[in-house]
Design an enzyme around this catalytic site. Structure first.
Site, mmCIF file in Angstrom:
data_model
loop_
_atom_site.group_PDB
_atom_site.id
_atom_site.type_symbol
_atom_site.label_atom_id
_atom_site.label_comp_id
_atom_site.label_asym_id
_atom_site.label_seq_id
_atom_site.Cartn_x
_atom_site.Cartn_y
_atom_site.Cartn_z
ATOM 1 N N TYR A 1 -2.468 -1.564 10.190
ATOM 2 C CA TYR A 1 -2.437 -1.764 8.741
ATOM 3 C C TYR A 1 -1.087 -1.309 8.180
ATOM 4 O O TYR A 1 -0.454 -2.020 7.401
ATOM 5 C CB TYR A 1 -3.573 -0.961 8.116
ATOM 6 C CG TYR A 1 -3.754 -1.121 6.631
ATOM 7 C CD1 TYR A 1 -4.257 -2.304 6.088
ATOM 8 C CD2 TYR A 1 -3.447 -0.069 5.759
ATOM 9 C CE1 TYR A 1 -4.443 -2.431 4.715
ATOM 10 C CE2 TYR A 1 -3.639 -0.194 4.392
ATOM 11 C CZ TYR A 1 -4.138 -1.378 3.876
ATOM 12 O OH TYR A 1 -4.324 -1.501 2.522
ATOM 13 N N SER B 1 0.866 -1.180 0.000
ATOM 14 C CA SER B 1 0.000 0.000 0.000
ATOM 15 C C SER B 1 0.895 1.220 0.000
ATOM 16 O O SER B 1 2.075 1.143 0.366
ATOM 17 C CB SER B 1 -0.866 0.010 1.267
ATOM 18 O OG SER B 1 -1.525 1.251 1.419
HETATM 19 P P1 NAI Z 1 -11.486 -5.817 -1.239
HETATM 20 O O1 NAI Z 1 -12.094 -5.977 0.124
HETATM 21 O O2 NAI Z 1 -12.369 -5.335 -2.329
HETATM 22 O O3 NAI Z 1 -10.781 -7.162 -1.686
HETATM 23 C C1 NAI Z 1 -10.014 -7.929 -0.776
HETATM 24 C C2 NAI Z 1 -10.320 -9.400 -1.007
HETATM 25 O O4 NAI Z 1 -9.557 -10.164 -0.076
HETATM 26 C C3 NAI Z 1 -11.794 -9.723 -0.752
HETATM 27 O O5 NAI Z 1 -12.335 -10.434 -1.849
HETATM 28 C C4 NAI Z 1 -11.769 -10.590 0.512
HETATM 29 O O6 NAI Z 1 -12.802 -11.562 0.549
HETATM 30 C C5 NAI Z 1 -10.381 -11.217 0.408
HETATM 31 N N1 NAI Z 1 -9.904 -11.741 1.684
HETATM 32 C C6 NAI Z 1 -10.022 -11.185 2.920
HETATM 33 N N2 NAI Z 1 -9.492 -12.002 3.837
HETATM 34 C C7 NAI Z 1 -9.008 -13.097 3.172
HETATM 35 C C8 NAI Z 1 -8.342 -14.283 3.575
HETATM 36 N N3 NAI Z 1 -8.080 -14.527 4.868
HETATM 37 N N4 NAI Z 1 -7.972 -15.168 2.619
HETATM 38 C C9 NAI Z 1 -8.249 -14.932 1.314
HETATM 39 N N5 NAI Z 1 -8.909 -13.836 0.877
HETATM 40 C C10 NAI Z 1 -9.267 -12.935 1.799
HETATM 41 O O7 NAI Z 1 -10.262 -4.809 -1.035
HETATM 42 P P2 NAI Z 1 -9.080 -4.352 -2.035
HETATM 43 O O8 NAI Z 1 -8.939 -2.905 -1.852
HETATM 44 O O9 NAI Z 1 -9.282 -4.901 -3.372
HETATM 45 O O10 NAI Z 1 -7.834 -5.037 -1.327
HETATM 46 C C11 NAI Z 1 -6.841 -5.764 -2.045
HETATM 47 C C12 NAI Z 1 -5.481 -5.389 -1.508
HETATM 48 O O11 NAI Z 1 -5.188 -4.036 -1.852
HETATM 49 C C13 NAI Z 1 -5.353 -5.465 0.017
HETATM 50 O O12 NAI Z 1 -4.121 -6.054 0.353
HETATM 51 C C14 NAI Z 1 -5.388 -4.012 0.432
HETATM 52 O O13 NAI Z 1 -4.743 -3.817 1.669
HETATM 53 C C15 NAI Z 1 -4.663 -3.363 -0.725
HETATM 54 N N6 NAI Z 1 -4.838 -1.923 -0.881
HETATM 55 C C16 NAI Z 1 -6.041 -1.386 -1.243
HETATM 56 C C17 NAI Z 1 -6.161 -0.024 -1.429
HETATM 57 C C18 NAI Z 1 -7.444 0.605 -1.856
HETATM 58 O O14 NAI Z 1 -7.494 1.832 -1.975
HETATM 59 N N7 NAI Z 1 -8.486 -0.142 -2.119
HETATM 60 C C19 NAI Z 1 -5.031 0.888 -1.214
HETATM 61 C C20 NAI Z 1 -3.810 0.214 -0.844
HETATM 62 C C21 NAI Z 1 -3.732 -1.129 -0.692
#
Ligand code: NAI
Length: 281
Positions: A155, A142
């Site tokens: 985080y 991130s």
């Molecule tokens: P999101 O919530 O839309 O997607 C995250 C996915 O991870 C979900 O489908 C969820 O079911 C899955 N997940 C959660 N716990 C899990 C586990 N124990 N095992 C397997 N899958 C699991 O959120 P997003 O934003 O797409 O997140 C993806 C990555 O991007 C994360 O690592 C987040 O920290 C990172 N990120 C996101 C940002 C943003 O602005 N959306 C900014 C910086 C980093």
């Protein structure tokens, strides 16, 4: 674009947000994509959504906290495709804001998913990467893994750890022909602010008892003062970054000045030591 055709990718947290965006971009580029996620219903919906856009992807239920399950996922990918070109260690969660809200239960859940999930991905797939001698590992950190910010210590710690681990692995794997990228998104419209939907019951119960919920989030308007990137565009950036040998994959320039300021601080602190050593020599 055609250089990606027939290559393979495995993505964790692929049922939503950035993971799903990478899946779409990779499939558009002609890759054989497998998405995995802890949410099985969302996974099925994601596969159907991609199919409606003309992309056939494989899916696999996987909780990244489970090393044995990750190892069998890696084995099934290798058995089916015989190669792994891109591994995206992407699943992640966020919750709570202030140090006053910290509990061990919360810390452990967050580190288990965000950090150990990446570690498990490496443990599961490294033997295959080393044996084949090519491929790329994309670890989703991130912007918060580059810049410490108030009230997001849990985080931020997990994401700094991912950046650090990625640097170490970049050095370690350079001699094996395997590349490593630290994906450092700024702001992407996803379900991340509703991450406690996947929290263990003791975490959600404690949050509810304390009157805490997910982080209140007002989405900024696209094109506004703070950048917002589409998830599928993040996927395209990752492919371009691999081609261009980029390590830190930032997704917008909004925080570039803040990063420069932090680097200037580091340079200043090195200069302080140099002055101190000169004065005491
Ligand atoms: P999101 O919530 O839309 O997607 C995250 C996915 O991870 C979900 O489908 C969820 O079911 C899955 N997940 C959660 N716990 C899990 C586990 N124990 N095992 C397997 N899958 C699991 O959120 P997003 O934003 O797409 O997140 C993806 C990555 O991007 C994360 O690592 C987040 O920290 C990172 N990120 C996101 C940002 C943003 O602005 N959306 C900014 C910086 C980093």
């Amino acid at each position: 674009m055609t250089g990606w055709a027939g290559k393979t990718a495995f993505i964790t947290g692929g049922a939503s947000g950035i993971g799903l965006g990478m899946a779409e971009a990779f499939a558009q580029a002609g890759m054989a994509v497998t998405i995995s996620d802890i949410e099985e219903a969302a996974l099925a919906a994601a596969v159907a959504g991609l199919a409606a856009k003309g992309h056939q992807v494989d899916s696999l239920a996987l909780d990244v906290r489970d090393l044995a399950a990750f190892r069998s996922a890696a084995a099934s990918v290798m058995q089916r495709h015989g190669r792994i070109d891109i591994l995206c260690n992407n699943a992640g969660v966020v919750f709570e804001r202030s140090t006053a809200d910290w509990t061990d239960t919360g810390w452990r859940w967050l580190l288990d998913v965000n950090l150990m999930g990446v570690v498990h991905g490496l443990q599961a797939f490294l033997p295959a990467f080393k044996a084949q001698g090519f491929g790329h590992i994309v670890n989703t950190a991130s912007l918060t893994g580059l810049l410490g910010r108030a009230d997001i210590g849990q985080y931020g710690s997990s994401k700094f750890a991912i950046v650090g681990l990625s640097q170490c692995m970049r050095e370690e794997l350079a001699g094996h022909g395997v590349g490593v990228l630290a994906l450092c998104p700024g702001m992407v419209m996803t379900r991340i602010m509703d991450a406690t939907r996947n929290a263990p019951r003791d975490v959600t119960a404690r949050l509810a008892a304390a009157g805490l919920s997910d982080i209140p989030f007002t989405p900024p308007a696209p094109g506004g003062p703070r950048g917002v990137t589409e998830a599928v565009e993040v996927g395209r950036m990752v492919l371009d970054a691999i081609v261009d040998d980029v390590f830190y994959v930032l997704t917008d320039l909004t925080w570039a000045d803040d990063i420069e300021r932090e680097q200037a601080r580091l340079r200043g602190d090195i200069a302080w030591l140099a002055r101190r050593e000169a004065a005491t020599a």
